[in-house]
Design an enzyme around this catalytic site. Structure first.
Site, PDB file in Angstrom:
ATOM      1  N   CYS A 114       0.818  -1.223   0.000  1.00 27.95           N
ATOM      2  CA  CYS A 114       0.000   0.000   0.000  1.00 27.95           C
ATOM      3  C   CYS A 114       0.847   1.266   0.000  1.00 27.95           C
ATOM      4  CB  CYS A 114      -0.941  -0.014   1.188  1.00 27.95           C
ATOM      5  SG  CYS A 114      -2.003  -1.458   1.171  1.00 27.95           S
ATOM      6  N   HIS A 254      -3.886   6.863   2.571  1.00 29.53           N
ATOM      7  CA  HIS A 254      -4.174   5.532   2.027  1.00 29.53           C
ATOM      8  C   HIS A 254      -5.565   5.109   2.494  1.00 29.53           C
ATOM      9  CE1 HIS A 254      -4.009   1.458   0.845  1.00 29.53           C
ATOM     10  NE2 HIS A 254      -3.850   0.970   2.069  1.00 29.53           N
ATOM     11  N   ASN A 284     -10.053  -0.740  -0.782  1.00 27.15           N
ATOM     12  CA  ASN A 284      -8.592  -0.599  -0.719  1.00 27.15           C
ATOM     13  C   ASN A 284      -7.994  -1.162  -2.013  1.00 27.15           C
ATOM     14  OD1 ASN A 284      -5.867  -0.753  -0.174  1.00 27.15           O
ATOM     15  ND2 ASN A 284      -6.112  -1.679   1.857  1.00 27.15           N
TER      16      ASN A 284
HETATM   17  O1  UT7 Z   1      -3.884  -1.603   3.403  1.00 26.52           O
HETATM   18  C1  UT7 Z   1      -2.990  -2.448   4.049  1.00 26.52           C
HETATM   19  C2  UT7 Z   1      -3.105  -2.350   5.481  1.00 26.52           C
HETATM   20  N1  UT7 Z   1      -4.313  -2.985   5.931  1.00 26.52           N
HETATM   21  C3  UT7 Z   1      -5.025  -2.377   6.846  1.00 26.52           C
HETATM   22  O2  UT7 Z   1      -4.753  -1.275   7.226  1.00 26.52           O
HETATM   23  C4  UT7 Z   1      -6.196  -3.147   7.436  1.00 26.52           C
HETATM   24  C5  UT7 Z   1      -6.201  -2.992   8.927  1.00 26.52           C
HETATM   25  N2  UT7 Z   1      -7.248  -3.748   9.585  1.00 26.52           N
HETATM   26  C6  UT7 Z   1      -8.560  -3.421   9.505  1.00 26.52           C
HETATM   27  O3  UT7 Z   1      -8.940  -2.506   8.797  1.00 26.52           O
HETATM   28  C7  UT7 Z   1      -9.514  -4.179  10.391  1.00 26.52           C
HETATM   29  O4  UT7 Z   1      -8.790  -4.943  11.305  1.00 26.52           O
HETATM   30  C8  UT7 Z   1     -10.486  -5.096   9.614  1.00 26.52           C
HETATM   31  C9  UT7 Z   1     -11.486  -4.251   8.827  1.00 26.52           C
HETATM   32  C10 UT7 Z   1      -9.724  -6.010   8.687  1.00 26.52           C
HETATM   33  C11 UT7 Z   1     -11.303  -5.939  10.606  1.00 26.52           C
HETATM   34  O5  UT7 Z   1     -11.978  -5.117  11.526  1.00 26.52           O
HETATM   35  P1  UT7 Z   1     -11.859  -5.382  13.098  1.00 26.52           P
HETATM   36  O6  UT7 Z   1     -12.716  -4.369  13.748  1.00 26.52           O
HETATM   37  O7  UT7 Z   1     -10.397  -5.371  13.452  1.00 26.52           O
HETATM   38  O8  UT7 Z   1     -12.497  -6.796  13.258  1.00 26.52           O
HETATM   39  P2  UT7 Z   1     -11.868  -8.136  13.849  1.00 26.52           P
HETATM   40  O9  UT7 Z   1     -10.882  -8.708  12.902  1.00 26.52           O
HETATM   41  O10 UT7 Z   1     -11.419  -7.869  15.245  1.00 26.52           O
HETATM   42  O11 UT7 Z   1     -13.119  -9.017  13.906  1.00 26.52           O
HETATM   43  C12 UT7 Z   1     -14.247  -8.729  14.769  1.00 26.52           C
HETATM   44  C13 UT7 Z   1     -15.328  -9.737  14.521  1.00 26.52           C
HETATM   45  C14 UT7 Z   1     -14.828 -11.183  14.528  1.00 26.52           C
HETATM   46  O12 UT7 Z   1     -15.848 -11.988  15.088  1.00 26.52           O
HETATM   47  P3  UT7 Z   1     -15.755 -12.465  16.608  1.00 26.52           P
HETATM   48  O13 UT7 Z   1     -14.479 -13.243  16.697  1.00 26.52           O
HETATM   49  O14 UT7 Z   1     -15.729 -11.198  17.422  1.00 26.52           O
HETATM   50  O15 UT7 Z   1     -16.980 -13.286  16.777  1.00 26.52           O
HETATM   51  C15 UT7 Z   1     -14.704 -11.522  13.066  1.00 26.52           C
HETATM   52  O16 UT7 Z   1     -14.840 -12.883  12.797  1.00 26.52           O
HETATM   53  O17 UT7 Z   1     -15.888  -9.525  13.215  1.00 26.52           O
HETATM   54  C16 UT7 Z   1     -15.841 -10.757  12.476  1.00 26.52           C
HETATM   55  N3  UT7 Z   1     -15.651 -10.434  11.079  1.00 26.52           N
HETATM   56  C17 UT7 Z   1     -16.677 -10.199  10.237  1.00 26.52           C
HETATM   57  N4  UT7 Z   1     -18.007 -10.194  10.425  1.00 26.52           N
HETATM   58  C18 UT7 Z   1     -18.787  -9.904   9.369  1.00 26.52           C
HETATM   59  C19 UT7 Z   1     -14.492 -10.301  10.398  1.00 26.52           C
HETATM   60  N5  UT7 Z   1     -14.741  -9.978   9.117  1.00 26.52           N
HETATM   61  C20 UT7 Z   1     -16.092  -9.921   9.001  1.00 26.52           C
HETATM   62  C21 UT7 Z   1     -16.958  -9.623   7.930  1.00 26.52           C
HETATM   63  N6  UT7 Z   1     -18.272  -9.618   8.152  1.00 26.52           N
HETATM   64  N7  UT7 Z   1     -16.495  -9.320   6.702  1.00 26.52           N
END
Ligand code: UT7
Length: 329
Positions: A114, A254, A284
């Site tokens: 990125c 970004h 993204n």
């Molecule tokens: O560009 C390169 C750099 N990349 C980034 O900057 C990305 C950085 N990370 C993020 O933007 C976020 O971490 C994400 C958008 C990828 C995820 O968001 P989060 O708030 O960190 O969610 P999480 O991974 O902590 O997941 C929370 C919950 C989980 O369920 P449980 O374990 O709490 O029951 C996940 O399984 O949300 C669940 N989950 C989803 N639910 C519905 C993860 N993805 C999804 C989804 N739809 N697509």
């Protein structure tokens, strides 16, 4: 003769026609428009059904040449930031130069995920500042759909396809790229990577069966690093150049997650009106996000505006670039 700086003299982009909405994604994986919108800010993204990264780049660069009245043979160098090249080799830059008849140019691909575009313009600027070259094109392009696992809801909702390109030319009014701060920390590779397809894990039945050719991301870890480092490096470049929040006209961040963008803007003391945001439309696009922001907002930019470009990505790689915008549209 005054000091030569490298100025952006034109910007163009290309987005494939197909729109993959949150609604459609929720029929493919267990997700919802509500989850994606509230956690990321993304509503839809573009997907290239046929063709490669070079094809998106060709469209963006063709438009750029036209806009800047540049003949193909005048281009000296083409740097392509991408993690989704057409092939492991030859480079996408090679392919692009051939497809567009850039007969006098050479170039290379640059892997910084990125951060590909900020790495690209920072290195491209050196060839202008030394006086060696007059026309350097920097492309940020990714066909993320070619390496995304549409069975993995944690990554497939985030990424999209797109390309953006800028022309760098010498400027003697002191406009253009003023400063950059770039960082790399390879120990971050365990949190965001495409595990197979390189020399460590060449393609085999096993790597395919284990879905190792797709992007793997530990979202929470990446989020923590991104939020801290993008905000920190953006504040740092302001401080280094004695810029107050009033002095900064635009943050060009970004587009990975609206919450990361908000945290960066807050740290810089910038109101929402000064922040370029198009994540809702394209998701993204990895190396594509920053030039696509510049393209979308080009008409609002004025000669002399102070822009801070800021990115964080796989590697980890991150950094910020301070630019004085060089033209009115
Ligand atoms: O560009 C390169 C750099 N990349 C980034 O900057 C990305 C950085 N990370 C993020 O933007 C976020 O971490 C994400 C958008 C990828 C995820 O968001 P989060 O708030 O960190 O969610 P999480 O991974 O902590 O997941 C929370 C919950 C989980 O369920 P449980 O374990 O709490 O029951 C996940 O399984 O949300 C669940 N989950 C989803 N639910 C519905 C993860 N993805 C999804 C989804 N739809 N697509």
């Amino acid at each position: 003769m005054g000091k030569i700086t490298a100025a952006i003299t034109g910007v163009a982009g290309y987005l494939p026609d197909y729109i993959l909405t949150n609604e459609e994604l929720s029929t493919i994986v267990d997700t919802s428009d509500e989850w994606i919108t509230s956690r990321t800010g993304i509503k839809e993204r573009r997907i290239m059904k046929n063709g490669a990264s070079s094809d998106m780049s060709v469209e963006a660069v063709r438009a750029l040449l036209e806009k800047t009245n540049t003949k193909p043979e005048e281009v000296d160098l083409v740097i392509v930031g991408t993690v989704t090249p057409d092939y492991p080799f030859p480079s996408t830059s090679n392919v692009l130069c051939d497809k567009l008849g850039l007969k006098n140019a050479w170039g290379y691909d640059l892997i910084a995920a990125c951060s590909g575009f900020i790495y690209g313009i920072s290195t491209g600027a050196q060839f202008i500042e030394t006086g060696r070259y007059k026309k350097v094109i920097v492309v940020g392009v990714d066909k993320m759909s070619s390496i995304i696992d549409y069975q993995d809801r944690t990554t497939c909702v985030i990424f999209g396809d797109g390309a953006g390109a800028v022309m760098l030319e010498p400027n003697e009014e002191g406009l253009g790229i003023q400063d950059f701060i770039l960082h790399a920390d390879g120990s971050g590779r365990e949190y965001l990577l495409q595990p197979a397809g390189g020399s460590l894990n060449p393609a085999s039945h096993e790597t395919v069966d284990q879905r190792m050719h797709f992007v793997k991301q530990e979202g929470k870890q990446v989020f923590k690093f991104a939020v801290t480092n993008m905000a920190e490096v953006s504040a740092q470049i302001m401080e280094k150049n004695n810029l107050s929040s009033e002095d900064v006209d635009w943050l060009v961040p970004h587009q990975a997650n609206l919450r990361i963008i908000d945290a960066t803007a807050n740290r810089m003391g910038l109101p929402k009106e000064k922040v370029m945001i198009n994540i809702q439309k394209y998701g993204n696009t990895t190396a594509g996000t920053l030039p696509l922001c510049l393209w979308d907002y080009e008409k609002q930019l004025k000669k002399g505006d102070n822009l801070i470009l800021s990115a964080f990505g796989g590697g980890f790689t991150w950094g910020a670039v301070y630019i004085k915008w060089a033209y009115n549209s």
